[in-house]
Write a protein that holds these residues in place. Structure first.
Motif, PDB file in Angstrom:
ATOM      1  N   ASN A  42      -9.829   5.197  17.537  1.00 14.84           N
ATOM      2  CA  ASN A  42      -9.728   3.669  16.796  1.00 14.84           C
ATOM      3  C   ASN A  42      -9.843   4.092  15.270  1.00 14.84           C
ATOM      4  N   LEU A  43      -9.438   3.495  14.427  1.00 13.12           N
ATOM      5  CA  LEU A  43      -8.948   3.822  13.106  1.00 13.12           C
ATOM      6  C   LEU A  43     -10.151   2.867  12.370  1.00 13.12           C
ATOM      7  N   PHE A  44     -10.848   3.220  11.191  1.00 10.63           N
ATOM      8  CA  PHE A  44     -11.573   2.723  10.218  1.00 10.63           C
ATOM      9  C   PHE A  44     -11.122   3.025   8.933  1.00 10.63           C
ATOM     10  N   MET A  45     -11.182   2.010   7.920  1.00  9.62           N
ATOM     11  CA  MET A  45     -10.849   2.415   6.384  1.00  9.62           C
ATOM     12  C   MET A  45     -11.923   1.762   5.620  1.00  9.62           C
ATOM     13  N   ARG A  46     -12.325   2.308   4.887  1.00  6.76           N
ATOM     14  CA  ARG A  46     -13.233   1.902   3.922  1.00  6.76           C
ATOM     15  C   ARG A  46     -12.552   1.643   2.505  1.00  6.76           C
ATOM     16  N   MET A  47     -12.678   0.308   1.858  1.00  2.00           N
ATOM     17  CA  MET A  47     -12.270   0.057   0.433  1.00  2.00           C
ATOM     18  C   MET A  47     -13.298  -0.576  -0.018  1.00  2.00           C
ATOM     19  N   GLY A  48     -13.786   0.164  -1.281  1.00  2.00           N
ATOM     20  CA  GLY A  48     -14.726  -0.261  -1.820  1.00  2.00           C
ATOM     21  C   GLY A  48     -16.226  -0.447  -0.742  1.00  2.00           C
ATOM     22  N   ILE A  94     -17.139  10.849  15.143  1.00  2.00           N
ATOM     23  CA  ILE A  94     -16.405  10.337  13.982  1.00  2.00           C
ATOM     24  C   ILE A  94     -15.471  11.565  13.279  1.00  2.00           C
ATOM     25  N   GLN A  95     -14.325  11.371  13.315  1.00  2.00           N
ATOM     26  CA  GLN A  95     -13.358  12.553  12.630  1.00  2.00           C
ATOM     27  C   GLN A  95     -12.867  11.911  11.347  1.00  2.00           C
ATOM     28  N   PRO A  96     -13.322  12.332  10.252  1.00  2.00           N
ATOM     29  CA  PRO A  96     -12.696  11.811   8.909  1.00  2.00           C
ATOM     30  C   PRO A  96     -11.329  12.365   8.735  1.00  2.00           C
ATOM     31  N   ILE A  97     -10.498  11.567   8.083  1.00  2.00           N
ATOM     32  CA  ILE A  97      -9.102  11.881   7.846  1.00  2.00           C
ATOM     33  C   ILE A  97      -9.381  12.250   6.314  1.00  2.00           C
ATOM     34  N   THR A  98      -9.014  13.250   5.985  1.00  2.00           N
ATOM     35  CA  THR A  98      -8.849  13.846   4.648  1.00  2.00           C
ATOM     36  C   THR A  98      -7.692  13.687   3.803  1.00  2.00           C
ATOM     37  N   LYS A  99      -6.431  13.747   4.444  1.00  2.00           N
ATOM     38  CA  LYS A  99      -5.216  13.305   4.026  1.00  2.00           C
ATOM     39  C   LYS A  99      -4.344  12.776   4.508  1.00  2.00           C
ATOM     40  N   TYR A 100      -3.600  11.516   3.867  1.00  2.00           N
ATOM     41  CA  TYR A 100      -2.404  10.722   4.521  1.00  2.00           C
ATOM     42  C   TYR A 100      -1.337  11.020   3.341  1.00  2.00           C
ATOM     43  N   ARG A 101      -0.070  11.454   3.756  1.00  2.00           N
ATOM     44  CA  ARG A 101       1.022  11.920   2.764  1.00  2.00           C
ATOM     45  C   ARG A 101       0.310  12.359   1.528  1.00  2.00           C
ATOM     46  N   LYS A 102       0.297  12.058   0.301  1.00  5.51           N
ATOM     47  CA  LYS A 102      -0.008  12.538  -0.978  1.00  5.51           C
ATOM     48  C   LYS A 102      -1.520  12.058  -1.192  1.00  5.51           C
ATOM     49  N   LYS A 103      -2.195  11.165  -0.610  1.00  3.34           N
ATOM     50  CA  LYS A 103      -3.558  10.634  -0.744  1.00  3.34           C
ATOM     51  C   LYS A 103      -4.506  11.661  -0.111  1.00  3.34           C
ATOM     52  N   GLU A 104      -5.678  11.714  -0.826  1.00  8.41           N
ATOM     53  CA  GLU A 104      -6.659  12.713  -0.117  1.00  8.41           C
ATOM     54  C   GLU A 104      -7.917  11.811  -0.212  1.00  8.41           C
ATOM     55  N   TYR A 105      -8.852  11.873   0.838  1.00  5.97           N
ATOM     56  CA  TYR A 105      -9.971  11.105   0.821  1.00  5.97           C
ATOM     57  C   TYR A 105     -11.406  11.698   0.834  1.00  5.97           C
ATOM     58  N   ASP A 106     -12.419  10.990   0.628  1.00  7.31           N
ATOM     59  CA  ASP A 106     -13.578  11.708   0.777  1.00  7.31           C
ATOM     60  C   ASP A 106     -14.355  11.178   2.107  1.00  7.31           C
ATOM     61  N   TYR A 107     -15.635  11.361   2.492  1.00  7.39           N
ATOM     62  CA  TYR A 107     -15.914  11.522   3.793  1.00  7.39           C
ATOM     63  C   TYR A 107     -17.442  10.939   3.709  1.00  7.39           C
ATOM     64  N   LYS A 108     -17.988  10.240   2.741  1.00  6.33           N
ATOM     65  CA  LYS A 108     -19.304  10.191   2.609  1.00  6.33           C
ATOM     66  C   LYS A 108     -19.923   9.065   3.721  1.00  6.33           C
ATOM     67  N   LEU A 109     -19.260   8.091   3.750  1.00 11.45           N
ATOM     68  CA  LEU A 109     -19.761   7.310   4.973  1.00 11.45           C
ATOM     69  C   LEU A 109     -19.811   7.802   6.163  1.00 11.45           C
ATOM     70  N   ALA A 162      -9.613  -7.066  10.519  1.00 13.82           N
ATOM     71  CA  ALA A 162      -8.413  -7.444   9.770  1.00 13.82           C
ATOM     72  C   ALA A 162      -7.273  -6.462  10.037  1.00 13.82           C
ATOM     73  N   PRO A 163      -5.975  -6.849  10.058  1.00 12.06           N
ATOM     74  CA  PRO A 163      -4.950  -5.804   9.967  1.00 12.06           C
ATOM     75  C   PRO A 163      -4.700  -5.099   8.916  1.00 12.06           C
ATOM     76  N   ILE A 164      -4.366  -4.036   9.108  1.00 12.90           N
ATOM     77  CA  ILE A 164      -4.302  -2.836   8.225  1.00 12.90           C
ATOM     78  C   ILE A 164      -2.615  -2.414   7.998  1.00 12.90           C
ATOM     79  N   LEU A 174      -3.097   1.935   3.465  1.00 12.56           N
ATOM     80  CA  LEU A 174      -3.881   3.391   3.622  1.00 12.56           C
ATOM     81  C   LEU A 174      -3.755   4.037   2.247  1.00 12.56           C
ATOM     82  N   GLN A 175      -2.840   3.819   1.545  1.00  8.89           N
ATOM     83  CA  GLN A 175      -2.632   4.421   0.124  1.00  8.89           C
ATOM     84  C   GLN A 175      -3.646   3.935  -0.872  1.00  8.89           C
ATOM     85  N   LYS A 176      -4.522   2.861  -0.623  1.00  6.62           N
ATOM     86  CA  LYS A 176      -5.262   2.161  -1.553  1.00  6.62           C
ATOM     87  C   LYS A 176      -6.703   2.534  -1.041  1.00  6.62           C
ATOM     88  N   ALA A 177      -7.068   3.167   0.043  1.00  9.18           N
ATOM     89  CA  ALA A 177      -8.546   3.365   0.547  1.00  9.18           C
ATOM     90  C   ALA A 177      -9.237   4.332   0.046  1.00  9.18           C
TER      91      ALA A 177
END
Length: 278
Positions: A185-191, A249-264, A227-229, A234-237
């Protein structure tokens, strides 16, 4: 050793070519994790399995109680000597006979067990890159939410990821919304919102997904939302992660040119380990 219909036997046992799981994907399964001789979240797995069998019109044996299935699983891990940490696949399939229309709805089952190296959940890969898989879509229907023996979209998505030096792929439905990864399953944090697609989008009704809902309630600063994603989201997450019972839980660190942290994700892994240790 495996457990076939309650009998422990050699793991090299072969099914016949008339097996309906082989011919038609006529089966459902659960992937479970055993830690210190305890099946994690077993009630959730059990009730999902029972619901899946009812939905596809399988005949549930009278002895298929929670206690019986737990005993059968633990019996297998004990004889294999892997009680500390094990991966279980519990497959139920309709007995052979008939074509698309089965001769009857009786079932058989097979339990397989393999050793896992770690007992606690941890981030296995610190760099984890994904991309969209668009060759096939997952339909928005009840069958998509079950763990059935037909997972060709997930198989081809995993091959696509491997061919493109990715760690996984993200799957879409017919509305072109992102619903899950090939491996969970996929989870996305925005703010301060943690967003995951609702089951109505066609994603798996995941066991670890349910645990995340419970764990997030322990964090005052995060609100969980179904909610639908869209791919544009994904680019704004701020953060993306994948969940399943084996990895946690496996963090995603990169999607295309966007990189993400994994604090949560790290916070949730700590809380998850606290739950399984108690």
């Amino acid at each position: 050793m495996i457990n076939f219909n309650g009998v422990l036997q050699d793991a090299e046992m072969q099914l016949t070519v008339s097996n309906r799981c082989f011919l038609y994907g006529d089966g459902v399964f659960e992937t479970l994790k055993v830690v210190n001789n305890k099946i994690l979240f077993f009630e959730d797995h059990y009730f999902r399995l029972m619901a899946s069998m009812r939905i596809i019109r399988m005949q549930i044996p009278m002895n298929f109680t929670l206690e019986y299935l737990e005993e059968e699983i633990l019996k297998l891990v004990a004889i294999n000597g892997i009680q500390n940490s094990a991966r279980i696949r519990f497959t139920v399939f309709r007995n052979e006979g008939g074509f698309y229309l089965p001769d009857d709805n009786s079932i058989s089952y097979v339990i397989q067990a393999s050793k896992l190296e770690s007992i606690t959940y941890e981030i296995k890969k610190r760099i984890f890159e994904v991309d969209l898989y668009k060759d096939f879509v997952v339909p928005k229907q009840l069958l998509s939410t079950l763990k059935t023996a037909n997972k060709l979209t997930h198989v081809t998505a995993s091959i696509f990821a491997n061919e493109n030096q990715l760690d996984s792929s993200l799957l879409i439905n017919e509305d072109k919304n992102v619903i899950e990864a090939a491996n969970g399953n996929l989870f996305m944090r925005m703010g301060n919102q943690l967003i995951t697609p609702p089951i109505s989008e066609g994603c798996l009704n995941g066991i670890m997904r349910k645990q995340i809902f419970t764990l997030v309630k322990l964090i005052d600063t995060i609100e969980i939302v179904e909610a639908p994603i869209s791919p544009f989201d994904l680019q704004k997450a701020d953060e993306l992660f994948i969940t399943n019972v084996i990895t946690g839980i496996q963090p995603i660190t990169k999607y295309r040119k966007k990189e993400y942290d994994y604090k949560l994700a790290e916070n949730l892994i700590e809380k998850l380990n606290t739950v399984i240790e108690n």
